[in-house]
Scaffold this motif. Structure first.
Motif, mmCIF file in Angstrom:
data_model
loop_
_atom_site.group_PDB
_atom_site.id
_atom_site.type_symbol
_atom_site.label_atom_id
_atom_site.label_comp_id
_atom_site.label_asym_id
_atom_site.label_seq_id
_atom_site.Cartn_x
_atom_site.Cartn_y
_atom_site.Cartn_z
ATOM 1 N N MET A 1 35.038 37.912 44.156
ATOM 2 C CA MET A 1 35.157 36.485 43.969
ATOM 3 C C MET A 1 36.614 36.079 43.717
ATOM 4 S SD MET A 1 33.301 33.911 43.987
ATOM 5 C CE MET A 1 33.419 32.230 43.603
ATOM 6 N N TYR A 2 37.287 36.878 42.897
ATOM 7 C CA TYR A 2 38.686 36.572 42.603
ATOM 8 C C TYR A 2 39.538 36.660 43.865
ATOM 9 C CZ TYR A 2 43.449 37.276 41.089
ATOM 10 O OH TYR A 2 44.797 37.194 40.963
ATOM 11 N N ALA A 4 38.650 36.214 46.948
ATOM 12 C CA ALA A 4 38.382 35.061 47.815
ATOM 13 C C ALA A 4 39.109 33.819 47.300
ATOM 14 C CB ALA A 4 36.878 34.806 47.897
ATOM 15 N N LEU A 5 39.093 33.603 45.999
ATOM 16 C CA LEU A 5 39.804 32.464 45.408
ATOM 17 C C LEU A 5 41.296 32.558 45.692
ATOM 18 C CD1 LEU A 5 39.879 29.981 43.439
ATOM 19 C CD2 LEU A 5 40.265 31.662 41.641
ATOM 20 N N VAL A 77 42.473 33.083 35.755
ATOM 21 C CA VAL A 77 41.264 33.735 36.253
ATOM 22 C C VAL A 77 41.341 35.236 35.994
ATOM 23 C CG1 VAL A 77 39.926 34.251 38.330
ATOM 24 C CG2 VAL A 77 40.795 31.956 37.963
ATOM 25 N N ILE A 81 38.813 37.569 33.654
ATOM 26 C CA ILE A 81 38.163 38.805 34.089
ATOM 27 C C ILE A 81 38.450 39.924 33.087
ATOM 28 C CG2 ILE A 81 38.194 40.593 35.874
ATOM 29 C CD1 ILE A 81 38.720 38.307 37.895
#
Length: 117
Positions: A1-2, A4-5, A77, A81
């Motif tokens: 997810m990270y 992709a961001l 972000v 995590i």
């Protein structure tokens, strides 16, 4: 997810930088060189004066937006995590017994070697 961001955010800034500064600055003349320039931005190697001279309105806006959104935003972000991983490790550590603690083990071995008990 990270990942992709990061890819979406970084790609959007690369596209924006290529469109705004591609005709004026050598570092932005192709999409690949724009990506390289923005990676250098992340490492702290950039020329703010070139951006400002190329476009007095969009240059500072691009610089500030990139710094705030990509560097600070994505770094937050990453910190989230790491914080979540730390909490998971703490929860797992509280479930374990204390019998394998190194200091307790060494102290027990030391006491067992003494002639009196």
């Amino acid at each position: 997810m990270y990942l992709a961001l990061f890819i979406i955010t970084f790609g959007a800034f690369a596209f924006f930088g290529y469109l705004c500064f591609g005709r004026v600055l050598e570092d932005y003349h192709s999409f690949i060189t724009t990506l390289e320039s923005l990676f250098n931005f992340l490492l702290g190697s950039f020329s703010y004066s070139d951006l400002k001279e190329a476009n007095p309105l969009l240059g500072p806006f691009f610089f500030m937006a990139f710094e705030w959104i990509v560097v600070i935003g994505v770094l937050c972000v990453v910190m989230s995590i790491i914080n979540e991983a730390l909490n998971t490790v703490k929860e797992g550590d509280e479930m374990q017994s204390n019998e394998h603690e190194i200091v307790d083990y060494i102290w027990g071995r030391f006491k067992s070697m003494l002639p009196w008990k």
